[in-house]
Scaffold this motif. Sequence first.
Motif, PDB file in Angstrom:
ATOM      1  N   ASP A   1       0.749  -1.219  -0.032  1.00  0.00           N
ATOM      2  CA  ASP A   1      -0.120   0.035   0.101  1.00  0.00           C
ATOM      3  C   ASP A   1       1.045   1.338  -0.046  1.00  0.00           C
ATOM      4  O   ASP A   1       0.697   2.045   0.654  1.00  0.00           O
ATOM      5  CB  ASP A   1      -0.726  -0.072   1.329  1.00  0.00           C
ATOM      6  CG  ASP A   1      -2.043   0.816   0.873  1.00  0.00           C
ATOM      7  OD1 ASP A   1      -2.187   1.417  -0.063  1.00  0.00           O
ATOM      8  OD2 ASP A   1      -3.299   0.700   1.962  1.00  0.00           O
TER       9      ASP A   1
ATOM     10  N   MET B   1      -5.139  12.632  -3.863  1.00  0.00           N
ATOM     11  CA  MET B   1      -4.891  11.853  -2.660  1.00  0.00           C
ATOM     12  C   MET B   1      -4.226  12.628  -1.713  1.00  0.00           C
ATOM     13  O   MET B   1      -4.479  12.631  -0.537  1.00  0.00           O
ATOM     14  CB  MET B   1      -4.338  10.561  -2.994  1.00  0.00           C
ATOM     15  CG  MET B   1      -5.306   9.660  -3.512  1.00  0.00           C
ATOM     16  SD  MET B   1      -4.936   7.911  -3.123  1.00  0.00           S
ATOM     17  CE  MET B   1      -4.195   7.565  -4.733  1.00  0.00           C
TER      18      MET B   1
ATOM     19  N   ARG C   1      -0.516   4.816  -1.118  1.00  0.00           N
ATOM     20  CA  ARG C   1      -1.368   5.798  -0.387  1.00  0.00           C
ATOM     21  C   ARG C   1      -0.504   6.150   0.838  1.00  0.00           C
ATOM     22  O   ARG C   1      -0.644   7.320   1.550  1.00  0.00           O
ATOM     23  CB  ARG C   1      -2.548   5.040  -0.071  1.00  0.00           C
ATOM     24  CG  ARG C   1      -3.569   5.089  -0.958  1.00  0.00           C
ATOM     25  CD  ARG C   1      -4.791   4.490  -0.695  1.00  0.00           C
ATOM     26  NE  ARG C   1      -4.742   3.127  -0.412  1.00  0.00           N
ATOM     27  CZ  ARG C   1      -5.841   2.371  -0.057  1.00  0.00           C
ATOM     28  NH1 ARG C   1      -6.976   2.831  -0.144  1.00  0.00           N
ATOM     29  NH2 ARG C   1      -5.659   1.166   0.534  1.00  0.00           N
ATOM     30  N   GLU C   2       0.371   5.283   1.230  1.00  0.00           N
ATOM     31  CA  GLU C   2       1.335   5.740   2.286  1.00  0.00           C
ATOM     32  C   GLU C   2       2.017   7.082   1.903  1.00  0.00           C
ATOM     33  O   GLU C   2       2.103   7.871   2.715  1.00  0.00           O
ATOM     34  CB  GLU C   2       2.483   4.521   2.642  1.00  0.00           C
ATOM     35  CG  GLU C   2       3.232   4.911   3.738  1.00  0.00           C
ATOM     36  CD  GLU C   2       4.259   3.787   3.855  1.00  0.00           C
ATOM     37  OE1 GLU C   2       4.313   2.729   3.513  1.00  0.00           O
ATOM     38  OE2 GLU C   2       5.422   4.040   4.806  1.00  0.00           O
TER      39      GLU C   2
ATOM     40  N   THR D   1       8.441   4.962   1.144  1.00  0.00           N
ATOM     41  CA  THR D   1       7.585   4.135   1.700  1.00  0.00           C
ATOM     42  C   THR D   1       8.145   2.816   2.167  1.00  0.00           C
ATOM     43  O   THR D   1       9.355   2.318   2.161  1.00  0.00           O
ATOM     44  CB  THR D   1       6.479   3.898   0.800  1.00  0.00           C
ATOM     45  OG1 THR D   1       7.032   3.453  -0.420  1.00  0.00           O
ATOM     46  CG2 THR D   1       5.742   5.309   0.513  1.00  0.00           C
ATOM     47  N   HIS D   2       7.228   1.836   2.875  1.00  0.00           N
ATOM     48  CA  HIS D   2       7.638   0.693   3.490  1.00  0.00           C
ATOM     49  C   HIS D   2       8.380  -0.168   2.578  1.00  0.00           C
ATOM     50  O   HIS D   2       9.420  -0.712   2.946  1.00  0.00           O
ATOM     51  CB  HIS D   2       6.520   0.184   4.003  1.00  0.00           C
ATOM     52  CG  HIS D   2       6.652  -1.270   4.590  1.00  0.00           C
ATOM     53  ND1 HIS D   2       6.373  -2.223   4.529  1.00  0.00           N
ATOM     54  CD2 HIS D   2       7.336  -1.320   5.912  1.00  0.00           C
ATOM     55  CE1 HIS D   2       6.645  -3.104   5.284  1.00  0.00           C
ATOM     56  NE2 HIS D   2       7.425  -2.733   6.318  1.00  0.00           N
TER      57      HIS D   2
ATOM     58  N   ARG E   1       0.096  14.592   2.382  1.00  0.00           N
ATOM     59  CA  ARG E   1      -1.118  15.283   2.589  1.00  0.00           C
ATOM     60  C   ARG E   1      -1.035  15.838   3.731  1.00  0.00           C
ATOM     61  O   ARG E   1      -1.432  17.037   4.252  1.00  0.00           O
ATOM     62  CB  ARG E   1      -2.155  14.323   2.635  1.00  0.00           C
ATOM     63  CG  ARG E   1      -3.734  15.067   2.788  1.00  0.00           C
ATOM     64  CD  ARG E   1      -4.663  13.966   2.932  1.00  0.00           C
ATOM     65  NE  ARG E   1      -5.997  14.414   2.738  1.00  0.00           N
ATOM     66  CZ  ARG E   1      -6.735  14.720   1.725  1.00  0.00           C
ATOM     67  NH1 ARG E   1      -6.373  14.073   0.789  1.00  0.00           N
ATOM     68  NH2 ARG E   1      -7.771  15.161   1.913  1.00  0.00           N
TER      69      ARG E   1
ATOM     70  N   TYR F   1       1.284   9.543  -0.402  1.00  0.00           N
ATOM     71  CA  TYR F   1       0.209  10.416  -0.521  1.00  0.00           C
ATOM     72  C   TYR F   1      -0.056  10.836   0.836  1.00  0.00           C
ATOM     73  O   TYR F   1      -0.525  12.079   0.785  1.00  0.00           O
ATOM     74  CB  TYR F   1      -0.836   9.855  -1.775  1.00  0.00           C
ATOM     75  CG  TYR F   1      -0.405   9.673  -2.959  1.00  0.00           C
ATOM     76  CD1 TYR F   1       0.226  10.457  -3.599  1.00  0.00           C
ATOM     77  CD2 TYR F   1      -0.945   8.450  -3.641  1.00  0.00           C
ATOM     78  CE1 TYR F   1       0.930  10.468  -4.801  1.00  0.00           C
ATOM     79  CE2 TYR F   1      -0.455   8.263  -4.990  1.00  0.00           C
ATOM     80  CZ  TYR F   1       0.512   9.177  -5.594  1.00  0.00           C
ATOM     81  OH  TYR F   1       0.610   8.694  -6.826  1.00  0.00           O
ATOM     82  N   ALA F   2      -0.656   9.909   1.663  1.00  0.00           N
ATOM     83  CA  ALA F   2      -1.008  10.553   2.890  1.00  0.00           C
ATOM     84  C   ALA F   2       0.122  11.018   3.756  1.00  0.00           C
ATOM     85  O   ALA F   2      -0.201  12.251   4.417  1.00  0.00           O
ATOM     86  CB  ALA F   2      -1.400   9.054   3.981  1.00  0.00           C
ATOM     87  N   TRP F   3       1.440  10.925   3.422  1.00  0.00           N
ATOM     88  CA  TRP F   3       2.392  11.644   4.001  1.00  0.00           C
ATOM     89  C   TRP F   3       2.726  12.989   3.576  1.00  0.00           C
ATOM     90  O   TRP F   3       2.750  14.224   4.204  1.00  0.00           O
ATOM     91  CB  TRP F   3       3.696  10.643   4.059  1.00  0.00           C
ATOM     92  CG  TRP F   3       4.999  11.358   4.625  1.00  0.00           C
ATOM     93  CD1 TRP F   3       5.191  11.285   5.992  1.00  0.00           C
ATOM     94  CD2 TRP F   3       5.750  12.672   4.147  1.00  0.00           C
ATOM     95  NE1 TRP F   3       6.346  12.212   6.614  1.00  0.00           N
ATOM     96  CE2 TRP F   3       6.626  12.948   5.247  1.00  0.00           C
ATOM     97  CE3 TRP F   3       5.908  13.256   3.045  1.00  0.00           C
ATOM     98  CZ2 TRP F   3       7.426  13.850   5.108  1.00  0.00           C
ATOM     99  CZ3 TRP F   3       6.892  14.243   2.595  1.00  0.00           C
ATOM    100  CH2 TRP F   3       7.786  14.507   3.969  1.00  0.00           C
TER     101      TRP F   3
END
Lengths: 472, 788
Positions: free
Chosen positions: B570, B602, B573-574, B743-744, B580, B576-578
């Motif tokens: 994922d 996003m 989104r990780e 990201t991860h 954001r 994009y969330a960061w």
Amino acid sequence: MECRLPFSLVVFCLVILSSTVRSELVISSVEKFVDLHSHIVRVVSFLKVENQGPYDVSEFVLAFPDAQAKNLATMLVIYLEEGKIIYSEFPTSSTKPKSKQSNMTFYPVTLPKKLEKGKTAGLDVYVVLTNLLKPLPKEITQAESQLLVYTDNIYYTSPYHIRNQSIVFRLPGRIESYSEYSEMRLVESELRYGPFEEQPPFSYSPVVVHFENNNSFAVASNFVQEIEISHWGNVQVTEQYTIIHGGAHLKNGFSRIDYQANPSMSGASSFRTLVARLPPMSHSVYYRDEIGNISTSHLRGDSQGTQLEMELRFPMFGGWKISFSIGYSLPLHDFLFESDAGNNVLNITFGSSIEEIVVENQIVRVVLPQGSKDISVKSRFPTKKSQELKYSHLDIVGRPVVVLEKDNVVPEHKRYFQVYIYYKFNNIFLLGKAMMLILGIFLLFLMCILYMHADLALSKTSSWEEETEGRK
Amino acid sequence: MATSKVEGSSSLRHAFGGVLSVFILLLIGVVAFSIRLFSVIKYESVIHEFDPYFNYRVTQFLSKNGIYDFWNWFDDRTWYPLGRVIGGTVYPGLTLTAGTMWKLANSLNIPLSVETVCVFTAPIFSAFAAWATYLLTKEVKGTGAGITAAAILAMVPSYISRSVAGSYDNEAVAIFALIFTFYLYIKTLNTGSLFYATLNSLAYFYMVCSWGGYTFIINLIPMHVLLCIVTGRYSSRLYIAYAPLVVLGTLLAALVPVVGFNAVMTSEHFGSFLVFIIIHVVALVYYIKGILTPRLFKVATTLVLTVGIAVCAVVVAILVALVASSPTKGWSGRSLSLLDPTYASKYIPIIASVSEHQPPTWPSYFMDINVLAFLVPAGIVACFLPLSDASSFAVLYLVTSVYFSGVMVRLMLVLAPAACIMSGIALSEAFGVLTRSMKFHITKYFECSHTEAPAKLGESTSTESSAPLENMTKSDTTEKPEVARKEKVARRKQKKEKELTENAHVKPVSAKKEKRPLVLPLEASIVSVFLLIVLGGLYVLHCVWAAAEAYSAPSIVLTSHSHDGLHVFDDFREAYAWLRHNTEVDDKVASWWDYGYQTTAMANRTVIVDNNTWNNTHIATVGTAMSSPEKAAWEIFNSLDVKYVLVVFGGLVGYPSDDINKFLWMVRIGGGVFPHIKEADYLKDGQYRVDAQATHTMLNCLMYKLSYYRFVETDGKGFDRVRRYEIGKKHFKLTHFEEVFTTHHWMVRIYKLKPQKNRIRGKSRKSKLGSKSTSSKSGGMTHKNPWN
């Protein structure tokens, strides 16, 4: 300037208070424990109060410096007599001392029964404070540990004379530095000052502890909880969080390779998971944010409760922010009871379901079923209350919503505080929507039938048809 | 008495058949909707891929701010610093549809989020498309074929690939609009009703609102009209079907801001106007033919022809000159690449860089339309028996869409309905023939064994057996007048025909003996029916498999099955969330254009370029920055106010569509505008390589550095799992960028532009630092690169 102020104040207060009834009480011993394990400061003080005056006393005053009073989330006072708890109270009303220069806030506690002269009673004061731990340095790199500073008064702040007192700081780990006093002892992670004897009221001497604390600094800057009651037997709870890592800010960016290669050394102060304890029998749990489901979470349930372990989208470092929402359903009968006079009583536990989190601003919205009347709210602590209407699921008149708002909420609120909402609801309203749907579909069919039977054409269609048939 | 009974039972049967077909259609709708829910069940209710995110964002804006703000929306969060006028550059059909549905639900106090509505728009419209297919095929070849075609379309993989739940793209509603427009055209053609002609224009308007593919309609219908005229099938019905469509349709199309005057000014629409003129000329000729004597008419024809040819030559010359004067000859790039498949790859790398603009391979035909590919020829044959206006349209539609699908994978979607209609017709006709012969044999068998049975029995069995046939072969005029047919024709004048029907009933054996040659042997027909059912079953299985496995991945969440269970990636989104939550609201993020829509939707951050590739220069600027060395890239990005650079890197987990694999397009598009970027500098043996043999330029460009920064520390060797080799340059430091988030699974890496350094050091040192980053890397590392 600021350092000198307390001393002058102490003198000033002494003058004022010596003439009041308070001076007749003497605290024979105080032991104060300051727990600095998490970002919430929990202070327990065990007091022994002796009445030396000629009269019985019914009130005891707790004093806090304004800096603490401002960040005081909750307080519990337990009154003991001969070692037995006979009374506990959450003092909420505060008074300012008459002196204008005072930077103190007083919390008067009414004793359950008058303390007779010459007698001794025990008082346990449990105080929860937030926002008092300041990171120093303010910015750290990923590899560094987070260091915090806590400042307090080495003497117990009280308007009474204290004969014997000591203060203990319980720390999570290494101590960077601390104030040096002659009566002090450092045993492992416990820092003890005292005993100090015969201190006048409002004695003040600062103590500063600088220590390492890598526990998760989760602060919810915003938390909205919506509880929707359905008399069909379900309670739907939605919780929206905006969470900030309130510790030392991250400097120089985040490096995944360091974080992955050496998890113990790198990013010690960050946190990746939050644990929410949901009520037992929770079902249909979801965990998502504005861009979709967050697929990394674990749900464990037993009879005691349901535990939702939420892995955040990214590891949270100092100063980082994230928002998400969780939701779950509960059986209604665990929360709704019938009281006398046909009232429904809804029993809500206040506070966040996430463990060890400070909520700066919490809004609870309780959505009652459409048609509820005579709504009243009872809570054991002051909240801002208001009412509004919400329209959902084919509502016509709207559902009454009880809105409760409170700042500075800590896990202790969840443990000790309940909110009761009383309202009247007639179960016949449950059938309303079903009837509405039936009527709607019936009307639809009726219109279809009418349309099929009515001749809406302007010209005679049949004759035209025949004409064309004839031409063929 | 007997006839009234027969009539009663047949009308009951009709009513029953009507209810049954409504019920079947309802079920087809349910199938069409639910087969597309695999993505929600297997993954989650989320918007898919790239373009749907933009549509979702537009819908959010629409639902929040209303329609007028939507038309005037100037989006400053994309194409920084140019911005984009969304209201005038977007096909609004999809957004308006979903926005209306959302508004409707909300006005009824049904709490649906915009996202939910957007996710389920495509499945809902697939059900509508299936019903529209039923209507269209019914007009072409009757109810049976209609239902079969609808059932086939409900689950055709090609359409599923574009309309799974969450695939919120224009095609989702456009295919419905396309089929429905065709239906109304055929309906008008069959009835000659001006009412349907008007509806047809409105449906065309909806199609224009929804998708750029409307040009297919406005070219196909004129082609069909022309075909009808040429084959001498001109009729007033044809005129009514076509003329209002062109006039009203063009007027309405010009109302859509994104089309505007294009509706009259671009070459895509010229065909329709030309045919419009022709049909009027033809109408005039027919009119004159009607009022003149044949002899006079001949004279007039020769006169008009000589004058007409001269005038036409002049007009055509002017037209050609006009068209030729425009640079792209009046055709937009995408349309040109339709006519000349090699056009795009030759001249417009930005179009060629999109995988869905590539020509399809043969396996993709099998994957996308499966057994329909074999049924289609049979359907064409069936359309020619007999050839009507409607069936000629179906054939023409199929032929043109086969051509277009051969040009672009994306247009396979247009082929799918045509293939479904043809297959529906083929299957329905085949079943019709087979079951008819089976019935014939069975009735014959009955009559042989019950020779003494009273006539009544024969009567009842024959009427019963022929009734379903009636439905299936309603329009089939080649069939010999059968018992049922006679019954149908005679229904109005039942009493007169009474004797005749009874005659037929009394001696059905003799009546059937006459048409024996049309009947297949019983065994053969049973086996054929069985085989057809197996074929249909295989198709259904394939469709379900395709829906479940192949086309349901949302592409922003990836999963892989390993020995220890399901693994979810994922990372997008990780990241994009960061972005954001942990960057400033007005920060600009640069990435390759593929991720533009997702970043704005996003992460809610301003991007430099996005998937609406309207400005080639701007994209080329980003491409140039990505293919430049660090310092030059920093200067380009800094001049664009960029604060963060986002790259997608699949080397750690083996995600193939990452930026290194797209790098060739960055170089090509960048080099197309800025000549100092030369593709040859990045190529080694004609290939883009990042291993030890890679060129110096390649290993020093920004994309390489941002992708592989500290990558070697993961496994010590720097083994890239996508390219399957060790990377060329392993140890290096970044001078102008700093890593802020990865990201991860390392799939998205975000870098921040370092602030400008103070001028402290000497000039020589600085220039060394900037331009020769190879020599400025950490001293302790050993140089393995061959050119050093």
